[in-house]
Design a protein around this motif. Structure first.
Motif, PDB file in Angstrom:
ATOM      1  N   GLN A 124       8.251   9.922  -8.602  1.00 44.95           N
ATOM      2  CA  GLN A 124       9.387   9.337  -7.889  1.00 44.95           C
ATOM      3  C   GLN A 124       9.891   8.102  -8.622  1.00 44.95           C
ATOM      4  N   ALA A 125       8.989   7.297  -9.162  1.00 47.01           N
ATOM      5  CA  ALA A 125       9.377   6.066  -9.873  1.00 47.01           C
ATOM      6  C   ALA A 125      10.220   6.369 -11.109  1.00 47.01           C
ATOM      7  N   ILE A 135       8.362   0.933  -0.783  1.00 50.00           N
ATOM      8  CA  ILE A 135       7.424   2.033  -0.591  1.00 50.00           C
ATOM      9  C   ILE A 135       6.373   1.555   0.396  1.00 50.00           C
ATOM     10  N   GLU A 136       6.097   2.383   1.399  1.00 48.92           N
ATOM     11  CA  GLU A 136       5.008   2.075   2.334  1.00 48.92           C
ATOM     12  C   GLU A 136       3.896   3.085   2.105  1.00 48.92           C
ATOM     13  N   ILE A 137       2.686   2.575   1.926  1.00 47.24           N
ATOM     14  CA  ILE A 137       1.562   3.480   1.753  1.00 47.24           C
ATOM     15  C   ILE A 137       0.721   3.500   3.020  1.00 47.24           C
ATOM     16  N   ILE A 138       0.253   4.699   3.339  1.00 47.07           N
ATOM     17  CA  ILE A 138      -0.547   4.925   4.533  1.00 47.07           C
ATOM     18  C   ILE A 138      -1.766   5.734   4.136  1.00 47.07           C
ATOM     19  N   PRO A 139      -2.954   5.438   4.566  1.00 42.44           N
ATOM     20  CA  PRO A 139      -3.307   4.309   5.432  1.00 42.44           C
ATOM     21  C   PRO A 139      -3.367   3.006   4.650  1.00 42.44           C
ATOM     22  N   LYS A 155       8.394  -0.255  -9.844  1.00 40.15           N
ATOM     23  CA  LYS A 155       8.907  -1.616  -9.660  1.00 40.15           C
ATOM     24  C   LYS A 155       9.332  -1.844  -8.209  1.00 40.15           C
ATOM     25  N   VAL A 156       9.230  -0.832  -7.377  1.00 41.49           N
ATOM     26  CA  VAL A 156       9.613  -0.926  -5.975  1.00 41.49           C
ATOM     27  C   VAL A 156       8.526  -1.698  -5.219  1.00 41.49           C
ATOM     28  N   PRO A 157       8.908  -2.686  -4.390  1.00 42.73           N
ATOM     29  CA  PRO A 157       7.906  -3.412  -3.607  1.00 42.73           C
ATOM     30  C   PRO A 157       7.122  -2.458  -2.711  1.00 42.73           C
ATOM     31  N   VAL A 158       5.842  -2.771  -2.512  1.00 41.83           N
ATOM     32  CA  VAL A 158       4.946  -1.906  -1.748  1.00 41.83           C
ATOM     33  C   VAL A 158       4.475  -2.645  -0.498  1.00 41.83           C
ATOM     34  N   MET A 159       4.472  -1.939   0.613  1.00 41.32           N
ATOM     35  CA  MET A 159       3.900  -2.458   1.848  1.00 41.32           C
ATOM     36  C   MET A 159       2.843  -1.480   2.336  1.00 41.32           C
ATOM     37  N   ALA A 160       2.027  -1.905   3.305  1.00 48.39           N
ATOM     38  CA  ALA A 160       0.932  -1.078   3.801  1.00 48.39           C
ATOM     39  C   ALA A 160       1.059  -0.865   5.302  1.00 48.39           C
ATOM     40  N   GLY A 161       0.691   0.312   5.763  1.00 47.06           N
ATOM     41  CA  GLY A 161       0.722   0.607   7.190  1.00 47.06           C
ATOM     42  C   GLY A 161      -0.343   1.623   7.544  1.00 47.06           C
ATOM     43  N   GLY A 162      -0.747   1.635   8.776  1.00 47.91           N
ATOM     44  CA  GLY A 162      -1.702   2.629   9.244  1.00 47.91           C
ATOM     45  C   GLY A 162      -3.131   2.132   9.213  1.00 47.91           C
TER      46      GLY A 162
END
Length: 192
Positions: A124-125, A135-139, A155-162
Motif C-alpha cells: 500500500q505504501a 494508518i491504524e493498526i489493530i490490535p 511515511k503515513v503516520p501510524v496510530m494504534a487501536g484495539g
C-alpha cells in the motif's frame, strides 16, 4: 485539510471509539477532541455525527461498520453528502482513494495478525495514489515491535487501536511511535 487533521490526532493521544449510544453520551463529556464512530446505520449516522459536531469534536465514521452501507464509492458519497463527518475509517483501499477525492479525511485500518499484514502495508505504501492520512493498526497492544517496522515502510503516520486497556498500553503505544491510540474502553478515556 489532511495536515490539520493529522495534527489534531497527534494532539489527541487518546481517541474515544464509540460502539453504542451510551458511549456517545460519555465521550461527549470528555476533553477528547476526536471521536471514532463504530456503530449506526444509514438512518442514525447523520444524527450521531451531528451530536459529535455540535460538541465541537471531530467525527470519523468507520464506514465498514455502518449498517446499510456497502464497500463501494457510493457509501463514501453518502457519508459526505448526508452527514457532517470529517472523514472515514475503513479497511478498504478503494474507499480511501474515493474519500480523498471527495475531500474527507481518511484512516486505513489494518489487522496486524501475521507477516502478510506487513507485506500488505508495504504494498500500500508503494501506491502513492491511495495514501491514507493515517494508518491504524489493530490490535494496538502489539505496537512496540510492529510500529517501528511499519514506520520504516511508510511515511503515513501510524496510530494504534484495539485491546488497549490501561495507561501502560497507552504509554507503550505512544513511546513506540504511534501518534495516538483509539479505544472503546471508557476508563482509558479519562486517564491523566
Amino acid at each position: 485539510m489532511c495536515s490539520d487533521f493529522v495534527e489534531k490526532v497527534e494532539n489527541t493521544p487518546i481517541i474515544a471509539a464509540i460502539k453504542n449510544t451510551e458511549g456517545l453520551e460519555v465521550c461527549l463529556k470528555t476533553d477528547i477532541d476526536v471521536i471514532f464512530v463504530l456503530f449506526g446505520d444509514v438512518c442514525s449516522i447523520p444524527k450521531i455525527v451531528k451530536k459529535i459536531k455540535d460538541a465541537g469534536k471531530i467525527a470519523m465514521v468507520h464506514i465498514d461498520l455502518i449498517s446499510g452501507l456497502s464497500g463501494k464509492d457510493i457509501a463514501v458519497d453518502y457519508i459526505k453528502k448526508n452527514t457532517q463527518a470529517d472523514g472515514i475509517i475503513t479497511t478498504k483501499n478503494n474507499l480511501i482513494a474515493h474519500a480523498k477525492e471527495v475531500g474527507l479525511n481518511t484512516i486505513l485500518r489494518y489487522f496486524v495478525l501475521d507477516s502478510m499484514a506487513l507485506v500488505n502495508i508495504e504494498n500500500q505504501a508503494k501506491q502513492s495514489n491511495i495514501q491514507p492520512d493515517i494508518i491504524e493498526i489493530i490490535p494496538g497492544v502489539v505496537v512496540p515491535k510492529i510500529i517501528k517496522c511499519i514506520d520504516k515502510i511508510t511515511k503515513v503516520p501510524v496510530m494504534a487501536g484495539g485491546l488497549i486497556s490501561d495507561k501502560e498500553d497507552v504509554m507503550n503505544a505512544l513511546s513506540s511511535g504511534a501518534i495516538s491510540i483509539s479505544t472503546t474502553n471508557q476508563s482509558v478515556w479519562f486517564l491523566d
